[in-house]
Design an enzyme around this catalytic site. Structure first.
Site, PDB file in Angstrom:
ATOM      1  N   GLU A 292     -22.294  32.736  34.921  1.00 51.34           N
ATOM      2  CA  GLU A 292     -21.925  31.558  34.120  1.00 51.34           C
ATOM      3  C   GLU A 292     -20.970  31.924  32.992  1.00 51.34           C
ATOM      4  O   GLU A 292     -20.027  31.168  32.697  1.00 51.34           O
ATOM      5  CB  GLU A 292     -23.184  30.891  33.563  1.00 51.34           C
ATOM      6  CG  GLU A 292     -23.985  30.145  34.627  1.00 51.34           C
ATOM      7  CD  GLU A 292     -25.214  29.472  34.066  1.00 51.34           C
ATOM      8  OE1 GLU A 292     -25.533  29.702  32.866  1.00 51.34           O
ATOM      9  OE2 GLU A 292     -25.876  28.717  34.800  1.00 51.34           O
TER      10      GLU A 292
ATOM     11  N   HIS B 244     -25.154  21.847  35.084  1.00 52.15           N
ATOM     12  CA  HIS B 244     -26.606  22.016  35.110  1.00 52.15           C
ATOM     13  C   HIS B 244     -27.321  20.737  35.546  1.00 52.15           C
ATOM     14  O   HIS B 244     -28.535  20.752  35.774  1.00 52.15           O
ATOM     15  CB  HIS B 244     -27.121  22.444  33.722  1.00 52.15           C
ATOM     16  CG  HIS B 244     -26.871  23.891  33.424  1.00 52.15           C
ATOM     17  ND1 HIS B 244     -25.658  24.365  32.979  1.00 52.15           N
ATOM     18  CD2 HIS B 244     -27.681  24.988  33.519  1.00 52.15           C
ATOM     19  CE1 HIS B 244     -25.727  25.674  32.802  1.00 52.15           C
ATOM     20  NE2 HIS B 244     -26.938  26.076  33.128  1.00 52.15           N
TER      21      HIS B 244
END
Length: 216
Positions: A113, A146
């Protein structure tokens, strides 16, 4: 115990864990390949500033925790959003069934990420606009990925802190370490506290919210 291949296919939980580990590992290998020159330059440098990296990683972890707390408080008492992330709960449910999944949550996920959202996306945006807008935009993208849109503020704020750490230190390893520390801390908390106790605490926070806001 070795799980038979047919069971891996038939059991969605095992298949999800195996597929996730494989895809995250492959994506990480590809990312490292494209960053091989920068990684080599770091290890060959005589001025690695290890102490500075460690210091900023520790300070960054606390900064992310404080930012999370502030964001949760704003969401709860200003916007009336119930505390507790469904995304986190879903990941932890998988981790309880297959502890190897913790490797993704605590190690592979944070590394990948940060390479994608801070190194690539934020880095590209920062070349075209000032820090605030680049960090905000990359933070929103980080939050959207997310898929926990009720807590968009929390993920965006965290993304902006990670971007700050990257810019301040000019080392992507710093936000990576801070991200790994935060995720690992969350895993430890989730595993050390009974799920029913967490649910009870969330209900108490919800009741406190109703008292403060007068039921609105």
């Amino acid at each position: 115990m070795v799980v038979p291949f047919i069971e891996l296919i038939e059991n969605p939980q095992f298949f999800l864990v195996g597929w996730s580990l494989a895809t995250f590992a492959l994506a990480l290998i590809i990312s490292i390949y494209f960053l091989r020159d920068e990684i080599a330059a770091f290890f060959q440098s005589d001025q690695k500033n290890i102490g500075n990296i460690v210091l900023w990683s520790v300070l960054g972890s606390f900064l992310v925790i404080i930012t999370q707390w502030v964001a949760v408080t704003i969401e709860t008492f200003v916007f009336g959003i119930k505390p507790g992330s469904q995304n986190t709960m879903d990941l932890m449910n998988v981790a309880r069934q297959a502890p190897i999944f913790i490797v993704i949550i605590s190690v592979l996920g944070p590394i990948l990420e940060e390479l994608v959202f801070r190194k690539a996306i934020f880095g590209s945006l920062h070349k075209r606009m000032n820090f605030f807008f680049a960090a905000l935009l990359s933070g929103v993208i980080f939050a959207a990925v997310h898929q926990d849109f009720s807590h968009l503020l929390i993920y965006t704020a965290m993304g902006m802190v990670f971007a700050f750490l990257y810019v301040e230190t000019k080392r992507i390893i710093v936000p990576i370490i801070a991200h790994m520390a935060i995720n690992t801390f969350a895993v430890i908390v989730q595993f050390s506290v009974d799920p029913e106790q967490i649910e009870q605490q969330l209900k108490q926070l919800e009741q406190l919210q109703l008292i403060i806001t007068g039921g609105y």
